[in-house]
Design a protein around this motif. Structure first.
Motif, PDB file in Angstrom:
ATOM      1  N   GLY A   1      98.337  60.617  78.604  1.00  0.00           N
ATOM      2  CA  GLY A   1      98.092  59.261  79.081  1.00  0.00           C
ATOM      3  C   GLY A   1      99.241  58.738  79.913  1.00  0.00           C
ATOM      4  N   ASP A   2      99.472  57.418  79.833  1.00  0.00           N
ATOM      5  CA  ASP A   2     100.497  56.785  80.659  1.00  0.00           C
ATOM      6  C   ASP A   2     101.892  57.308  80.363  1.00  0.00           C
ATOM      7  OD1 ASP A   2      98.565  55.276  81.862  1.00  0.00           O
ATOM      8  OD2 ASP A   2      99.059  53.400  80.844  1.00  0.00           O
TER       9      ASP A   2
ATOM     10  N   GLY B   1      95.959  57.631  72.279  1.00  0.00           N
ATOM     11  CA  GLY B   1      96.426  58.068  70.978  1.00  0.00           C
ATOM     12  C   GLY B   1      95.337  58.071  69.925  1.00  0.00           C
ATOM     13  N   LEU B   2      94.501  57.038  69.921  1.00  0.00           N
ATOM     14  CA  LEU B   2      93.398  56.985  68.970  1.00  0.00           C
ATOM     15  C   LEU B   2      92.398  58.106  69.221  1.00  0.00           C
ATOM     16  CD1 LEU B   2      92.978  53.123  68.877  1.00  0.00           C
ATOM     17  CD2 LEU B   2      93.244  54.559  66.831  1.00  0.00           C
ATOM     18  N   THR B   3      92.127  58.418  70.492  1.00  0.00           N
ATOM     19  CA  THR B   3      91.196  59.502  70.808  1.00  0.00           C
ATOM     20  C   THR B   3      91.746  60.840  70.349  1.00  0.00           C
ATOM     21  OG1 THR B   3      90.315  58.273  72.706  1.00  0.00           O
ATOM     22  CG2 THR B   3      89.918  60.630  72.661  1.00  0.00           C
ATOM     23  N   VAL B   4      93.036  61.093  70.597  1.00  0.00           N
ATOM     24  CA  VAL B   4      93.654  62.336  70.119  1.00  0.00           C
ATOM     25  C   VAL B   4      93.522  62.437  68.595  1.00  0.00           C
ATOM     26  CG1 VAL B   4      95.822  63.596  69.826  1.00  0.00           C
ATOM     27  CG2 VAL B   4      95.311  62.535  72.014  1.00  0.00           C
ATOM     28  N   ALA B   5      93.849  61.358  67.895  1.00  0.00           N
ATOM     29  CA  ALA B   5      93.842  61.386  66.434  1.00  0.00           C
ATOM     30  C   ALA B   5      92.442  61.630  65.891  1.00  0.00           C
ATOM     31  CB  ALA B   5      94.407  60.075  65.896  1.00  0.00           C
TER      32      ALA B   5
ATOM     33  N   ASP C   1     102.693  56.976  74.004  1.00  0.00           N
ATOM     34  CA  ASP C   1     103.359  55.691  73.812  1.00  0.00           C
ATOM     35  C   ASP C   1     103.616  54.938  75.112  1.00  0.00           C
ATOM     36  OD1 ASP C   1     105.123  57.733  74.427  1.00  0.00           O
ATOM     37  OD2 ASP C   1     106.754  56.977  73.180  1.00  0.00           O
ATOM     38  N   GLY C   2     102.780  55.160  76.115  1.00  0.00           N
ATOM     39  CA  GLY C   2     102.738  54.290  77.273  1.00  0.00           C
ATOM     40  C   GLY C   2     103.713  54.621  78.391  1.00  0.00           C
TER      41      GLY C   2
ATOM     42  N   VAL D   1     101.043  61.566  66.015  1.00  0.00           N
ATOM     43  CA  VAL D   1     100.697  60.962  67.306  1.00  0.00           C
ATOM     44  C   VAL D   1     101.402  59.616  67.372  1.00  0.00           C
ATOM     45  CG1 VAL D   1      98.855  60.065  68.771  1.00  0.00           C
ATOM     46  CG2 VAL D   1      98.472  62.143  67.406  1.00  0.00           C
ATOM     47  N   VAL D   2     102.142  59.384  68.446  1.00  0.00           N
ATOM     48  CA  VAL D   2     102.853  58.123  68.632  1.00  0.00           C
ATOM     49  C   VAL D   2     102.094  57.287  69.658  1.00  0.00           C
ATOM     50  CG1 VAL D   2     105.047  57.019  69.215  1.00  0.00           C
ATOM     51  CG2 VAL D   2     105.028  59.305  68.174  1.00  0.00           C
ATOM     52  N   GLY D   3     101.625  56.104  69.245  1.00  0.00           N
ATOM     53  CA  GLY D   3     100.902  55.211  70.145  1.00  0.00           C
ATOM     54  C   GLY D   3      99.433  55.115  69.790  1.00  0.00           C
TER      55      GLY D   3
END
Length: 545
Positions: free
Chosen positions: A307-308, A37-41, A183-184, A30-32
């Motif tokens: 996400g973004d 990203g934290l929720t996915v991880a 990653d935004g 996961v990048v970001g």
């Protein structure tokens, strides 16, 4: 004493791959390390899938950024074990007020009915949310996090993705089965693949100012059209924790974004809004432009965007971070099932089938908000002001007022994973809907329905105390948890008890009614009677078989 996440520095550890000559493998990278990203991880790790999370920075979000986190995001974080801490630290609210000039037009309540565990919204600075998710991720053994690790190349293949990562000590390569780009809005991963977002940029600019001040005001959303302290524009006020308040000012297209965020320009605007008798301190400010964009497709082979990185909307309506958290919950269980061999890789196509229309819905709402906030002609301004005038006394006109339609859970109505109804039902819990919570009892203790859903497929049967199927169901190698919901008068051992009748009402349930829920707590099927064969077919459909 609570941690000051705004100044937290995340640790850099020299990666062992710098000393290896081969290319190490990870199931998922996961990048970001933002909220998405934290929720996915965390979600992947709780399913048991090892995940590597990398981020080029070693600090959390700079400034407050996103602050309004919706009920659905809180429910997702509840499932991951961190919703309670986030809710407790934030400011809960559900009431909004709309003003025109110096007068109140109307108020609205985003959660008028009782019987929900989580509030409509919690206001909390993005860096605090990221910090709490980061701390929670530290407790998950299946997560490895690396900071000051910048992705500099992405090479997708049919069977995986090779990622090149740059660190202060050198560059190394990793190979993964799937890469998730969180990653935004300026996603480097998207750029490496030659992909882009498309959409509309609106000719208007807005100033965000976070100020610290003591105000004895309730936690409500306040929105002004053409207020006396900011004529010919709009303004917004939100309360945050620690006596910090979010203030927004519409500036117009001709405003210089560099000049307008200078303190000598910001302070007079704040002073006009809060009054001469209030002491305040400027904490952070930024100028942004309304824009609504998205990628054409969120899945590109073994690379998935969330996400973004995948879609962007204006801040009004709190649809950015919240829709990204929904992306994360939608994607994580599907990746886990595919990697475990319980679903074909084609199941991941449903991520785009479900979340791309959800992004379009958010973009439609944001576009309509922009059109109402920024009339394109004198005639449209006259219409808008007439609507606001009528809305003071006529409820029908309030439906036309748009100060930002606030984020609600997406209903995945057209998902190929849904099993269409064969029986007649009323209410909102249609296939594709996010499950509604309800107060229940379990083992003679007060509880909540959503605590018993998620993380696996669940068949919930509403029963009368007899003829209930409470044993797990093994279908095509998958374990489907069987739960029973009894009415209060017919409680049986191990069943959930609907003491107040809320669950029966929200699910339009009668004895025998059965709902099948996905691991992300969305309804995927429902019937008026328990049918093991129908449940098996619905699970097969929901897992892409």
């Amino acid at each position: 004493m609570s941690i000051d996440y705004s100044s937290l520095v995340l640790p850099y550890v020299r990666p062992s791959e710098l000393d290896r000559h081969d290319v190490a493998h990870r199931p998922v990278i996961v990048v970001g390390a933002g909220p998405v990203g934290l929720t996915v991880a965390i979600d992947l790790a709780r399913y048991g899938t090892p995940v590597l999370l990398v981020d080029e920075d070693d600090k959390l979000a700079q400034g407050s950024r996103a602050i309004c986190f919706a009920k659905r995001s809180l429910e997702i974080w509840d499932r991951l074990g961190c919703g309670e801490a986030i809710t407790a630290r934030g400011v809960s609210w559900q009431v909004g007020k709309v003003y025109f000039g110096d007068g109140l037009v109307y108020r609205f309540d985003l959660l008028p009915e009782p019987g929900h565990h989580r509030p409509a919204f919690v206001n909390l600075q993005q860096y605090a949310v990221e910090g709490m998710l980061y701390e929670h991720a530290l407790s998950e053994p299946a997560i490895e996090m690396r900071f000051r690790q910048r992705v500099v190349a992405v090479e997708p293949r049919d069977d995986g993705v090779t990622v090149t990562i740059e660190t202060p000590d050198g560059t190394y390569r990793l190979y993964c089965d799937y890469l998730v780009a969180c990653d935004g809005s300026r996603s480097p991963v998207r750029a490496f693949l030659g992909l882009e977002t498309r959409g509309q940029v609106f000719r208007d600019r807005f100033l965000i100012a976070d100020v610290r001040m003591t105000r004895d005001l309730p936690a409500e959303r306040r929105f002004w059209f053409d207020p006396p302290f900011h004529p010919h524009g709009s303004a917004l006020m939100h309360r945050q924790p620690d006596n910090v308040w979010r203030l927004d000012f519409q500036l117009g297209w001709d405003a210089d974004p560099v000049v307008e965020r200078q303190p000598e320009r910001v302070m007079p605007r704040v002073r006009a809004m809060v009054g001469d008798d209030v002491d305040f301190e400027l904490v952070w400010c930024s100028v942004y432009t309304f824009a609504c964009t998205r990628m054409a497709h969120f899945r590109h082979g073994r690379v998935l965007f969330a996400g973004d990185a995948a879609h962007g909307v204006s801040p009004f309506g709190a649809r950015g971070a919240n829709s990204g958290v929904e992306d994360a919950a939608n994607l994580a269980w599907k990746l886990h099932y595919v990697l475990r061999g319980d679903a074909p890789a084609s199941l991941l196509d449903s991520y785009g089938c479900e979340r791309e229309p959800a992004a379009d819905e958010n973009i439609r709402h944001s576009t309509r908000s922009a059109d109402f906030l920024t009339p394109k002609s004198e005639m449209s301004r006259t219409f808008r002001d007439a609507v606001l005038g009528l809305a003071r006394n006529h409820p029908f006109a309030r439906r036309l007022v748009n100060s930002g339609r606030l984020s609600t859970a997406s209903t995945l109505a057209d998902s190929p994973l849904n099993t269409p109804d064969r029986d007649a039902f009323a209410g909102a819990m249609t296939p594709g809907a996010a499950a509604a919570d309800a107060p229940v009892a379990h083992d003679a203790r007060d509880d909540w329905l959503l605590r018993h859903l998620g993380g696996r497929f669940v068949a919930l049967q509403f029963a009368n105390g007899a003829d209930a199927h409470g044993e797990p169901i093994a279908l095509q190698g998958l374990r489907v948890e069987a739960l029973v919901m009894n009415a209060a008068a017919n409680a049986t051992a191990n069943a959930l008890v609907d003491r107040e009748g809320v669950a029966f009402a929200r699910y339009d349930a009668k004895p025998g009614t059965t709902y099948l829920f996905r691991p992300d707590q969305h309804v995927c099927a429902r019937w008026r009677s328990f049918d093991r064969h129908a449940i098996g077919a619905a699970v097969a459909r929901a897992t892409g078989h």
